[in-house]
Design an enzyme around this catalytic site. Structure first.
Site, PDB file in Angstrom:
ATOM      1  N   CYS A 123      -2.892 -12.105   6.536  1.00  0.00           N
ATOM      2  CA  CYS A 123      -2.380 -10.930   5.853  1.00  0.00           C
ATOM      3  C   CYS A 123      -2.579 -11.188   4.642  1.00  0.00           C
ATOM      4  CB  CYS A 123      -0.796 -10.940   6.070  1.00  0.00           C
ATOM      5  SG  CYS A 123       0.182  -9.817   5.181  1.00  0.00           S
ATOM      6  N   CYS A 134       8.588   2.176  -3.379  1.00  0.00           N
ATOM      7  CA  CYS A 134       9.323   2.408  -1.974  1.00  0.00           C
ATOM      8  C   CYS A 134      10.666   1.805  -1.969  1.00  0.00           C
ATOM      9  CB  CYS A 134       8.559   2.023  -0.891  1.00  0.00           C
ATOM     10  SG  CYS A 134       6.934   2.821  -0.552  1.00  0.00           S
ATOM     11  N   CYS A 363       5.039 -10.629   5.929  1.00  0.00           N
ATOM     12  CA  CYS A 363       4.283  -9.766   5.313  1.00  0.00           C
ATOM     13  C   CYS A 363       4.654  -8.723   5.076  1.00  0.00           C
ATOM     14  CB  CYS A 363       3.101  -9.438   6.485  1.00  0.00           C
ATOM     15  SG  CYS A 363       1.905 -10.735   6.531  1.00  0.00           S
TER      16      CYS A 363
HETATM   17  N1  SAH Z   1       1.331  -0.992   0.347  1.00  0.00           N
HETATM   18  C1  SAH Z   1       1.029  -0.865   1.772  1.00  0.00           C
HETATM   19  C2  SAH Z   1       0.746  -2.390   2.293  1.00  0.00           C
HETATM   20  C3  SAH Z   1       1.656  -3.303   1.945  1.00  0.00           C
HETATM   21  S1  SAH Z   1       3.464  -3.227   2.328  1.00  0.00           S
HETATM   22  C4  SAH Z   1       2.064  -0.078   2.656  1.00  0.00           C
HETATM   23  O1  SAH Z   1       3.105   0.315   2.087  1.00  0.00           O
HETATM   24  O2  SAH Z   1       1.683   0.299   3.716  1.00  0.00           O
HETATM   25  C5  SAH Z   1       3.033  -3.593   4.401  1.00  0.00           C
HETATM   26  C6  SAH Z   1       4.302  -3.219   5.331  1.00  0.00           C
HETATM   27  O3  SAH Z   1       5.442  -3.769   5.018  1.00  0.00           O
HETATM   28  C7  SAH Z   1       4.501  -1.627   4.899  1.00  0.00           C
HETATM   29  O4  SAH Z   1       4.818  -0.997   6.291  1.00  0.00           O
HETATM   30  C8  SAH Z   1       5.792  -1.687   4.371  1.00  0.00           C
HETATM   31  O5  SAH Z   1       6.659  -0.656   4.329  1.00  0.00           O
HETATM   32  C9  SAH Z   1       6.356  -2.844   4.964  1.00  0.00           C
HETATM   33  N2  SAH Z   1       7.639  -3.397   4.117  1.00  0.00           N
HETATM   34  C10 SAH Z   1       7.866  -3.155   2.803  1.00  0.00           C
HETATM   35  N3  SAH Z   1       9.088  -3.784   2.479  1.00  0.00           N
HETATM   36  C11 SAH Z   1       9.645  -4.206   3.871  1.00  0.00           C
HETATM   37  C12 SAH Z   1      11.093  -4.630   4.233  1.00  0.00           C
HETATM   38  N4  SAH Z   1      11.781  -5.030   3.179  1.00  0.00           N
HETATM   39  N5  SAH Z   1      11.299  -5.022   5.459  1.00  0.00           N
HETATM   40  C13 SAH Z   1      10.253  -4.627   6.413  1.00  0.00           C
HETATM   41  N6  SAH Z   1       9.077  -4.196   6.078  1.00  0.00           N
HETATM   42  C14 SAH Z   1       8.789  -4.003   4.991  1.00  0.00           C
HETATM   43 FE1  SF4 Z   2       5.673   0.903  -1.014  1.00  0.00          FE
HETATM   44 FE2  SF4 Z   2       3.973  -0.709   0.157  1.00  0.00          FE
HETATM   45 FE3  SF4 Z   2       4.042  -0.723  -2.518  1.00  0.00          FE
HETATM   46 FE4  SF4 Z   2       5.875  -1.849  -0.896  1.00  0.00          FE
HETATM   47  S1  SF4 Z   2       3.761  -2.601  -1.081  1.00  0.00           S
HETATM   48  S2  SF4 Z   2       6.440  -0.369  -2.922  1.00  0.00           S
HETATM   49  S3  SF4 Z   2       5.757  -0.596   0.706  1.00  0.00           S
HETATM   50  S4  SF4 Z   2       3.344   0.930  -1.185  1.00  0.00           S
END
Ligand code: SAH
Ligand code: SF4
Length: 386
Positions: A123, A134, A363
């Site tokens: 990863c 997010c 991850c």
């Molecule tokens: N930015 C990209 C990739 C990195 S995040 C994306 O958002 O897809 C990888 C995954 O982990 C994403 O699906 C994200 O939403 C999830 N993720 C982020 N924070 C999380 C949390 N607190 N618990 C579980 N999954 C999480």
């Molecule tokens: Fe959203 Fe992925 Fe960025 Fe976290 S790493 S803020 S889930 S886009």
């Protein structure tokens, strides 16, 4: 400043060698030494003429991000924290409000390796922090520092691959030439917001002169940057995971703010376009389950409607809590019901497994946990995406 050769794909390296007055096949030899043999010291590149080795020593280097620490979990999961230094980022330099713990995080990215019987998944992070905010993501909560360079992205694979190659596999006890069979861009950051560097790094992962990974085994995870998804389809179509997390715009606008720019109808259309080029015939939809927010039966039913025209698989991820997140993990029963509704509609659903808890590996939400080695926070790792 010497050229870091880890920043270059074979095409770039060949162009750089040409500028140096050297033949293209020399570039290929050096590329093999670096990526296939894991050699960073030009003096060890024995089939290269001494004069060229000396020239390289003068003008070039092979520099991966330095390892701050490496940990192995009882189940074989590994985690590296790389210190990527302040790099090009300016934001953090002026902000001295953070503690030294924060400073570690601000310049650190993590990489996690998950070994399984039939594969080894790495990863990889693409940015220090993330600008997309997010609400359930600790990386997003802590803001954006900077993009990783190509060397910092491919350097994560370079370090993992070559350090694992010299160790026996924990489950099989065998040595492997190819310990990393799969890469998921699911570490810190939004890969498609660091497009050029990520695409160059992906190219090196796929290149038979380097790691020779299959396109189907390299997955980019995106929160839905629609124009960049189209560009990825053109430039480097690898497997795609889309972080959906909500089945309607009202809810997704709240928890994945980039949705206000690229709403669900546009995102679904982009997924369909991507599938024309994709190495797999489905998109993986990631869905973080947040108790009482998006985990109700009605959400599952809306999800079925939303994705009706997109061949896909679902990866349900129980929320991974962090301090002051404001969210809670879903109840097991809510997850079961949600999953069942999707399955009854004929969808393929996987649920993430927990791995590497004892080393604090995770991850998707690695950031911010770097300095928190207490292990209080449950870490969940994906495996199904790759
Ligand atoms: N930015 C990209 C990739 C990195 S995040 C994306 O958002 O897809 C990888 C995954 O982990 C994403 O699906 C994200 O939403 C999830 N993720 C982020 N924070 C999380 C949390 N607190 N618990 C579980 N999954 C999480
Ligand atoms: Fe959203 Fe992925 Fe960025 Fe976290 S790493 S803020 S889930 S886009």
């Amino acid at each position: 400043m010497p050229q870091n050769l880890l920043d270059l794909d074979l095409e770039g390296l060949t162009a750089w060698f040409t500028e140096l007055g050297e033949k293209p096949f020399r570039a290929r030899q050096v590329f093999h030494w670096i990526h296939q043999s894991g050699v960073a010291d030009f003096a060890q590149m024995t089939d290269i003429a001494k004069s060229l080795r000396e020239k390289l020593q003068q003008h070039a280097m092979v520099k991966a991000p330095s390892i701050n620490y490496a940990h192995v979990s009882a189940d074989g999961t590994r985690k590296w924290l790389f210190d990527v230094g302040p790099g090009g980022g300016a934001a953090h330099a002026e902000d001295d409000s953070g503690s030294s713990r924060d400073q570690v995080w601000r310049n650190g990215v993590e990489t996690v390796f998950i070994p399984e019987d039939d594969r080894g998944t790495l990863c990889v992070s693409s940015q220090v922090g993330c600008a997309l905010e997010c609400t359930f993501c600790s990386t997003g909560r802590q803001g954006f520092n900077r993009n990783l360079s190509v060397a910092e992205i491919i350097g994560q694979l370079w370090v993992a691959h070559h350090s694992l190659k010299i160790e026996p596999n924990r489950t099989t006890g065998e040595m492997s030439d190819r310990p990393v069979t799969n890469v998921v861009m699911m570490g810190m950051g939004e890969p498609l917001a660091n497009f050029e560097n990520v695409v160059t790094a992906l190219g090196i992962m796929l290149d038979d002169h380097a790691y020779g990974l299959s396109r189907r085994r390299v997955t980019v995870s995106t929160s839905g940057l629609v124009p960049a998804m189209d560009r990825l389809a053109e430039r480097c179509p690898v497997a795609l995971a889309v972080s959906l997390h909500a089945p309607n715009d009202a809810l997704r606008d709240q928890i994945v703010p980039i949705n206000r720019k690229y709403p669900l109808a546009d995102l679904m259309a982009a997924c369909r376009r991507y599938l024309v080029h994709a190495p797999r015939d489905f998109i993986t939809f990631e869905y973080v389950m947040l108790a009482g927010v998006n985990d109700q039966p009605e959400h599952a039913r809306q999800l079925i409607e939303l994705t009706r025209d997109v061949p896909c698989k679902f990866n349900l991820i129980p929320f991974n809590p962090f301090p002051d997140s404001g969210y809670e993990k879903p109840r097991a029963e809510a997850m079961r019901v949600f999953r069942q509704i999707l399955q009854d509609a004929g969808q393929v659903v996987t649920t993430r497994k927990t791995r590497g808890d004892d080393i604090d590996a995770a991850c998707g939400q690695l950031a911010g946990k770097v300095a928190d080695k207490s292990g209080r926070v449950m870490k969940r790792l994906h495996r199904e995406a790759a």
